[in-house]
Design an enzyme around this catalytic site. Structure first.
Site, PDB file in Angstrom:
ATOM      1  N   GLY A  15      44.577  38.748  52.140  1.00  9.14           N
ATOM      2  CA  GLY A  15      45.005  38.085  50.901  1.00  9.14           C
ATOM      3  C   GLY A  15      46.117  37.058  50.956  1.00  9.14           C
ATOM      4  O   GLY A  15      46.614  36.659  49.909  1.00  9.14           O
ATOM      5  N   SER A  21      51.788  33.828  47.918  1.00 10.16           N
ATOM      6  CA  SER A  21      51.035  35.093  47.923  1.00 10.16           C
ATOM      7  C   SER A  21      51.923  36.264  48.319  1.00 10.16           C
ATOM      8  O   SER A  21      52.751  36.150  49.246  1.00 10.16           O
ATOM      9  CB  SER A  21      49.894  35.040  48.943  1.00 10.16           C
ATOM     10  OG  SER A  21      48.998  34.010  48.658  1.00 10.16           O
ATOM     11  N   ILE A  22      51.704  37.400  47.657  1.00  8.18           N
ATOM     12  CA  ILE A  22      52.440  38.617  48.006  1.00  8.18           C
ATOM     13  C   ILE A  22      52.146  38.970  49.475  1.00  8.18           C
ATOM     14  O   ILE A  22      53.033  39.372  50.226  1.00  8.18           O
ATOM     15  CB  ILE A  22      52.059  39.764  47.048  1.00  8.18           C
ATOM     16  CG1 ILE A  22      52.512  39.405  45.618  1.00  8.18           C
ATOM     17  CG2 ILE A  22      52.659  41.084  47.498  1.00  8.18           C
ATOM     18  CD1 ILE A  22      51.930  40.272  44.508  1.00  8.18           C
ATOM     19  N   ILE A  95      44.031  41.728  47.200  1.00  2.00           N
ATOM     20  CA  ILE A  95      42.856  40.928  46.843  1.00  2.00           C
ATOM     21  C   ILE A  95      42.545  41.117  45.361  1.00  2.00           C
ATOM     22  O   ILE A  95      42.429  42.253  44.887  1.00  2.00           O
ATOM     23  CB  ILE A  95      41.631  41.410  47.665  1.00  2.00           C
ATOM     24  CG1 ILE A  95      41.892  41.198  49.169  1.00  2.00           C
ATOM     25  CG2 ILE A  95      40.365  40.688  47.227  1.00  2.00           C
ATOM     26  CD1 ILE A  95      40.862  41.853  50.069  1.00  2.00           C
ATOM     27  N   TYR A 150      48.278  46.426  38.704  1.00  2.00           N
ATOM     28  CA  TYR A 150      49.059  45.896  37.576  1.00  2.00           C
ATOM     29  C   TYR A 150      48.973  46.891  36.419  1.00  2.00           C
ATOM     30  O   TYR A 150      47.960  47.573  36.251  1.00  2.00           O
ATOM     31  CB  TYR A 150      48.525  44.510  37.170  1.00  2.00           C
ATOM     32  CG  TYR A 150      49.337  43.888  36.062  1.00  2.00           C
ATOM     33  CD1 TYR A 150      50.698  43.663  36.242  1.00  2.00           C
ATOM     34  CD2 TYR A 150      48.766  43.552  34.840  1.00  2.00           C
ATOM     35  CE1 TYR A 150      51.466  43.127  35.219  1.00  2.00           C
ATOM     36  CE2 TYR A 150      49.525  43.004  33.810  1.00  2.00           C
ATOM     37  CZ  TYR A 150      50.876  42.797  34.012  1.00  2.00           C
ATOM     38  OH  TYR A 150      51.632  42.277  32.993  1.00  2.00           O
ATOM     39  N   TYR A 160      44.081  40.111  30.135  1.00  2.00           N
ATOM     40  CA  TYR A 160      43.753  40.597  31.475  1.00  2.00           C
ATOM     41  C   TYR A 160      42.274  40.985  31.583  1.00  2.00           C
ATOM     42  O   TYR A 160      41.773  41.245  32.667  1.00  2.00           O
ATOM     43  CB  TYR A 160      44.677  41.769  31.816  1.00  2.00           C
ATOM     44  CG  TYR A 160      45.101  41.823  33.261  1.00  2.00           C
ATOM     45  CD1 TYR A 160      45.914  40.835  33.814  1.00  2.00           C
ATOM     46  CD2 TYR A 160      44.699  42.868  34.083  1.00  2.00           C
ATOM     47  CE1 TYR A 160      46.299  40.896  35.141  1.00  2.00           C
ATOM     48  CE2 TYR A 160      45.085  42.927  35.410  1.00  2.00           C
ATOM     49  CZ  TYR A 160      45.890  41.940  35.928  1.00  2.00           C
ATOM     50  OH  TYR A 160      46.272  42.001  37.245  1.00  2.00           O
ATOM     51  N   LYS A 167      41.548  47.118  37.867  1.00  2.00           N
ATOM     52  CA  LYS A 167      42.773  47.764  38.361  1.00  2.00           C
ATOM     53  C   LYS A 167      42.737  49.281  38.116  1.00  2.00           C
ATOM     54  O   LYS A 167      43.222  50.054  38.944  1.00  2.00           O
ATOM     55  CB  LYS A 167      44.019  47.155  37.699  1.00  2.00           C
ATOM     56  CG  LYS A 167      44.328  45.732  38.133  1.00  2.00           C
ATOM     57  CD  LYS A 167      44.477  45.586  39.637  1.00  2.00           C
ATOM     58  CE  LYS A 167      44.994  44.231  40.063  1.00  2.00           C
ATOM     59  NZ  LYS A 167      44.837  43.989  41.517  1.00  2.00           N
TER      60      LYS A 167
END
Ligand code: NAI
EC number: 1.3.1.9
Length: 271
Positions: A15, A21-22, A95, A150, A160, A167
């Site tokens: 990712g 990007s994290i 991702i 999240y 969302y 999630k």
């Protein structure tokens, strides 16, 4: 700062799209702490080329893999095992993608083929990564697997849309596989529920700026940055968290347990 928390540990980081990007920040911190890893992203994301610069900086390789393809994951693990010289101690699933969000479809007007794509890319791929790891016996004992979530998995954030359901599924998979992998090989599986963060995936969500600012005003510590998230991921990969598994861990500056903040009360004082 502690040093060498990940010395001798190897793994896979998915990712990393660009420097926001994290996963990108995580790669740099894992390297700083002595860990080695292989980078991967969807073949289509390779076109931007930035990930190759990160690989160079981290003395590693990039193996393209669509995380929804079991075959691609098998190839990724085989090549990574060869490059790293053995099994993995950590896997990062970072991702997320929703065609419905990208194309502005509301929750009451979902395209179901796209919704299936959202669930597959953003959640079922987590199961596939663990399933293939189990089948290939690719994890070392006391390894650590992390996915990113999240708070829309627990509470409604209207914009969302189908990512909220994705999630919720991701977090459920972390529990289900966490139990299984714990029994099988003492591997732990957790999700980190991160503050809104200014990345490609984050800012693509309708109304992002409003809920970024709202969360900032609600959180006693403010929003957690991507850098801080990367630090937390490093601790989750380290031996300091060996007994934490099957959890959804809020990394959000206190947002999830704040009813209301003074800043928010001020907004409604004179209505
Ligand atoms: P990002 O856009 O930098 O990363 C998302 C990554 O998913 C990209 O690198 C993209 O190429 C990859 N991807 C998409 N489809 C793929 C596929 N089929 N196979 C393999 N990779 C694929 O954004 P960010 O924010 O760093 O996202 C990482 C994770 O953090 C995601 O799971 C996201 O939902 C989660 N997260 C993000 C928050 C935010 O506000 N940015 C808040 C909470 C969680």
């Amino acid at each position: 700062m502690p040093e060498n928390l990940l010395k001798g540990k190897v793994g896979i980081i998915t990712g990393a799209l660009d420097e926001n990007s994290i996963a990108w920040k995580t790669a740099l911190k894992v390297k700083e702490q002595g860990g080695r890893f292989v980078l991967t992203n969807a073949p289509i994301a390779m076109r931007m080329g930035a990930i190759n610069e990160l690989a160079q900086e981290c003395n590693t390789i990039v193996v393209p893999a669509d995380a929804t393809s079991v075959e691609d994951i098998e190839k990724l693990y085989a090549e990574a095992k060869e490059f790293l010289g053995g099994n993995f101690d950590f896997l990062l699933h970072s991702i997320g993608m929703s065609p419905n969000i990208r194309k502005g479809r509301s929750y009451g007007d979902l395209n179901y083929d796209w919704a299936m794509k959202s669930y597959d890319v953003s959640a079922i791929s987590f199961h596939k990564m663990m399933h293939v790891a189990e089948k290939m016996d690719a994890m070392n004992e006391w390894g650590s697997i992390v996915g990113l979530s999240y708070i829309a998995a627990q509470r409604v954030y209207p914009f969302y849309t189908d990512m909220a359901d994705a999630k919720a599924l991701l977090e459920s998979i972390a529990r289900g596989y966490g139990y299984r992998y714990g029994k099988l090989k003492k591997v732990r599986v957790n999700t980190i529920s991160q503050s809104p963060t200014k990345t490609t995936a984050g800012t693509g969500i309708g109304g992002f700026d409003s809920f970024f600012n709202f969360a900032e005003a609600m959180s006693p510590l403010g929003n957690a940055s991507a850098d801080a998230c990367a630090d937390y991921i490093v601790t989750m990969f380290s031996d300091l968290t060996r007994m934490v598994t099957m959890q959804n861990l809020f990394h959000d500056g206190g947002y999830s347990f704040t009813g209301i903040s003074e800043e928010m009360m001020d907004q409604f004082k004179d209505l």
